[in-house]
Structures are given as structure tokens and as C-alpha cells.
Design a protein around this motif. Structure first.
Motif, PDB file in Angstrom:
ATOM      1  N   GLU A 271       0.832  -1.208   0.000  1.00 47.38           N
ATOM      2  CA  GLU A 271       0.000   0.000   0.000  1.00 47.38           C
ATOM      3  C   GLU A 271       0.865   1.255   0.000  1.00 47.38           C
ATOM      4  O   GLU A 271       0.571   2.237  -0.710  1.00 47.38           O
ATOM      5  CB  GLU A 271      -0.917  -0.010   1.229  1.00 47.38           C
ATOM      6  CG  GLU A 271      -1.966   1.087   1.232  1.00 47.38           C
ATOM      7  CD  GLU A 271      -2.954   0.963   0.081  1.00 47.38           C
ATOM      8  OE1 GLU A 271      -3.416   2.019  -0.395  1.00 47.38           O
ATOM      9  OE2 GLU A 271      -3.239  -0.175  -0.349  1.00 47.38           O
ATOM     10  N   ASP A 273       3.889   1.476  -1.194  1.00 44.71           N
ATOM     11  CA  ASP A 273       4.505   1.572  -2.522  1.00 44.71           C
ATOM     12  C   ASP A 273       3.541   2.197  -3.515  1.00 44.71           C
ATOM     13  O   ASP A 273       3.934   3.004  -4.367  1.00 44.71           O
ATOM     14  CB  ASP A 273       4.935   0.185  -3.014  1.00 44.71           C
ATOM     15  CG  ASP A 273       6.160  -0.336  -2.278  1.00 44.71           C
ATOM     16  OD1 ASP A 273       6.872   0.493  -1.678  1.00 44.71           O
ATOM     17  OD2 ASP A 273       6.396  -1.562  -2.286  1.00 44.71           O
ATOM     18  N   LYS A 274       2.254   1.828  -3.419  1.00 45.33           N
ATOM     19  CA  LYS A 274       1.239   2.403  -4.304  1.00 45.33           C
ATOM     20  C   LYS A 274       1.137   3.917  -4.098  1.00 45.33           C
ATOM     21  O   LYS A 274       1.061   4.698  -5.056  1.00 45.33           O
ATOM     22  CB  LYS A 274      -0.129   1.765  -4.043  1.00 45.33           C
ATOM     23  CG  LYS A 274      -0.290   0.365  -4.605  1.00 45.33           C
ATOM     24  CD  LYS A 274      -1.700  -0.143  -4.327  1.00 45.33           C
ATOM     25  CE  LYS A 274      -1.875  -1.572  -4.825  1.00 45.33           C
ATOM     26  NZ  LYS A 274      -3.244  -2.103  -4.518  1.00 45.33           N
ATOM     27  N   GLU A 275       1.121   4.318  -2.827  1.00 42.60           N
ATOM     28  CA  GLU A 275       1.024   5.752  -2.512  1.00 42.60           C
ATOM     29  C   GLU A 275       2.237   6.509  -3.042  1.00 42.60           C
ATOM     30  O   GLU A 275       2.113   7.630  -3.557  1.00 42.60           O
ATOM     31  CB  GLU A 275       0.882   5.942  -0.998  1.00 42.60           C
ATOM     32  CG  GLU A 275      -0.439   5.449  -0.435  1.00 42.60           C
ATOM     33  CD  GLU A 275      -0.508   5.569   1.074  1.00 42.60           C
ATOM     34  OE1 GLU A 275       0.465   6.065   1.666  1.00 42.60           O
ATOM     35  OE2 GLU A 275      -1.537   5.164   1.653  1.00 42.60           O
ATOM     36  N   ASP A 277       4.036   5.640  -5.642  1.00 42.82           N
ATOM     37  CA  ASP A 277       3.906   5.697  -7.098  1.00 42.82           C
ATOM     38  C   ASP A 277       2.939   6.796  -7.527  1.00 42.82           C
ATOM     39  O   ASP A 277       3.171   7.512  -8.512  1.00 42.82           O
ATOM     40  CB  ASP A 277       3.425   4.354  -7.649  1.00 42.82           C
ATOM     41  CG  ASP A 277       4.487   3.268  -7.519  1.00 42.82           C
ATOM     42  OD1 ASP A 277       5.666   3.622  -7.375  1.00 42.82           O
ATOM     43  OD2 ASP A 277       4.121   2.068  -7.546  1.00 42.82           O
ATOM     44  N   ILE A 278       1.846   6.952  -6.757  1.00 40.61           N
ATOM     45  CA  ILE A 278       0.862   7.993  -7.071  1.00 40.61           C
ATOM     46  C   ILE A 278       1.486   9.379  -6.923  1.00 40.61           C
ATOM     47  O   ILE A 278       1.329  10.247  -7.774  1.00 40.61           O
ATOM     48  CB  ILE A 278      -0.383   7.852  -6.167  1.00 40.61           C
ATOM     49  CG1 ILE A 278      -1.148   6.568  -6.509  1.00 40.61           C
ATOM     50  CG2 ILE A 278      -1.284   9.075  -6.310  1.00 40.61           C
ATOM     51  CD1 ILE A 278      -2.264   6.250  -5.535  1.00 40.61           C
TER      52      ILE A 278
END
Length: 284
Positions: A271, A273-275, A277-278
Motif C-alpha cells: 500500500e 509503494d502504491k502511494e 507511485d501515485i
């Protein structure tokens, strides 16, 4: 003759430039006698006007090359927690006073109490009875902070600073009670066998060691990983991670609790890592 005179003048100018450059460089690193005197006088006047009720002594005074000013570390005689910094600029003006940050907020008290707990934990982890290879190990007390935690875990166990008593000498029994309430162990173990079953055995062993030394803790943040290669090659993939409260480190069902915790931790990693990337894509 005229040429020699010109050369002498050029040499003199060059020498003066070098001296000026050295003086400027030295001033940027250590200050100068005039600004130092101004800063000391400003400090004395400020302490007299602001803290006349405290018997403050200057323990350290020096030049801060980062800010280009001076700093003083002052402490009140007979106090365990009244110690803070006062900053001055080159012209002798007080620019910062950390009394509220470190003293009235009880940050100094927190750090002192936390250090007592750290030392208790360190004695266990560094003793000859601790049989495991570890390059990251320690303990801390978790206090309620002034900022948001930034995660979804329950931090209700954390200790509010308001509960601390300034200048109080906390007994070992009081530190133990705080450790049982909010003590966090962080322990990384390196072994050739990296499984949830092996992690369970090691966590039980560590808990037994802490019980034997009467050093309580609230939670253990544990990582079992392969040894770091001596030839400098990349660290082998694979580890076992678990964050378990003291009462959950018991033999029955422990392996499954470790697996569940490991999965949850890596879900959190994904999660985050996703943030990242965003945020990264939005900045492009």
C-alpha cells in the motif's frame, strides 16, 4: 625596477586577498571574536531577563557554521530535566529558545525515562545469555506524539507526556510498569533457516529471556532474515516479519499468528509503494 615594484604590489595584493579569504573562511567555520563577544553578552542579558528564577549554567557555547550564528546549551542547577538551547546571530540577537520545546513539553523527561528503559533492554540483548546473531536490536517506550501516527494501528497504549513528572527519579519498578504498558522491542535475527516455525521458537526464547530478567515489554517487532553475505553480494531474498504483543507470544497458535502478521506487514508495504507511485506520477 619599475617591473619589480609592480610585482611586489601584486604579491602584496595577492597576500591580502589570501588573508581575506582565509579570514572569511574561518569566520564561516568558527565565527570571530567580536561576534562571539556580542553573542555571549546577548545570552547573559537574555537569561537574566527571561530566566532569573532559574539557576542556569552554560554547559556548552559555540559557533554553528550551518546557521552562521552561535548556540548555548544551558542547564538549571539541581534539575534533571531543565536543559535547553538558546541561539544567537552574529550581531548578538537571540534568535531561538527551545525551553518550551524541551522543558515545558516534558520532552527532556520523556527522553530520560525512555533511556532508562533502553538500558534495561540493552542489558538483556547484550548479555552472554542472548544466543542469536543480530545487528539490529533494541527497545524503546512509545509516547503519544504531537503529530499523527501515519498508520492504522491502535496506539492507545502509548504514554501521554502529561503523565510524566518533571525531575522525578523514576524507580526500576516504575520503569518496568511503563515497559509493560508501552515498551517496544525491535529485533532482527540472522539465521540460515528462515521459516515461521523457526521465528516462533526464537520469539519464545527471547520472551523467556526478558521474563527471566524481569524486563517487561508491550510488543515485539521481529524480523528473521538470512545472514548478510560476507563477499558484499546482495542480501538474500526472503524473511519472516511479525509484530506481536507480549500476550500473543505463546506457543499455541504462534506460527499462524506470525504468518498472519507477516502477510499484514507486506500488505502495508504494498500500500505504501502504491502511494509513493501515485505521488511520483503526480509530480512528473
Amino acid at each position: 625596477m619599475k617591473k619589480k615594484k609592480i610585482l611586489k604590489i601584486l604579491a602584496l595584493v595577492l597576500a591580502l586577498c589570501l588573508l581575506g579569504g582565509l579570514g572569511w573562511f574561518a569566520n564561516g567555520l568558527v565565527g570571530n571574536p567580536v561576534s562571539r563577544l556580542l553573542a555571549k553578552r546577548a545570552l547573559e542579558n537574555y537569561v537574566e531577563q527571561t530566566y532569573s528564577h532559574l539557576d542556569l549554567k552554560t554547559e556548552r557555547f559555540g559557533f554553528d557554521f550551518k546557521s552562521g550564528g552561535y548556540f548555548a546549551y544551558v542547564r538549571a542547577e539541581g534539575s534533571l530535566d531543565t536543559a535547553f538551547y538558546i541561539d544567537m546571530d552574529m550581531l548578538g540577537h537571540v534568535t531561538y529558545d527551545s525551553y518550551d520545546t524541551w522543558v515545558t513539553s516534558k520532552m527532556n523527561t520523556e527522553l530520560r525515562v525512555e533511556e532508562q528503559y533502553r538500558e534495561m533492554v540493552k542489558r538483556v540483548l547484550n548479555s552472554s545469555e542472548f544466543p542469536y546473531e543480530s545487528d539490529i536490536k533494541g527497545g524503546t517506550l512509545e509516547f503519544v506524539q504531537d503529530w499523527e501516527w501515519g498508520d492504522d494501528r491502535d496506539h492507545s497504549y502509548a504514554i501521554p507526556r502529561e503523565e510524566l513528572v518533571m525531575d522525578k527519579e523514576y524507580s526500576l519498578s516504575e520503569i518496568r510498569r511503563l515497559g509493560a504498558r508501552a515498551g517496544i522491542l525491535t529485533i532482527y535475527i540472522q539465521e540460515d533457516t528462515v521459516t515461521a516455525e523457526r521465528a516462533a521458537q526464537i520469539m519464545l526464547d527471547i520472551k523467556e529471556l526478558f521474563d527471566a530478567e524481569d524486563v517487561p515489554f508491550y510488543r515485539m517487532d521481529f524480523v528473521l532474515q538470512y545472514p548478510k553475505p560476507e563477499d558484499g553480494s546482495p542480501w538474500p531474498d526472503g524473511d519472516v516479519r511479525a509484530e506481536l504483543c507480549y500476550e500473543d507470544i505463546r506457543e499455541e497458535g504462534l506460527v499462524q499468528r506470525i504468518r498472519d502478521s507477516h502477510a499484514e506487514i507486506y500488505e502495508d508495504f504494498a500500500e505504501m509503494d502504491k502511494e509513493k507511485d501515485i505521488v511520483s506520477s503526480s509530480n512528473d
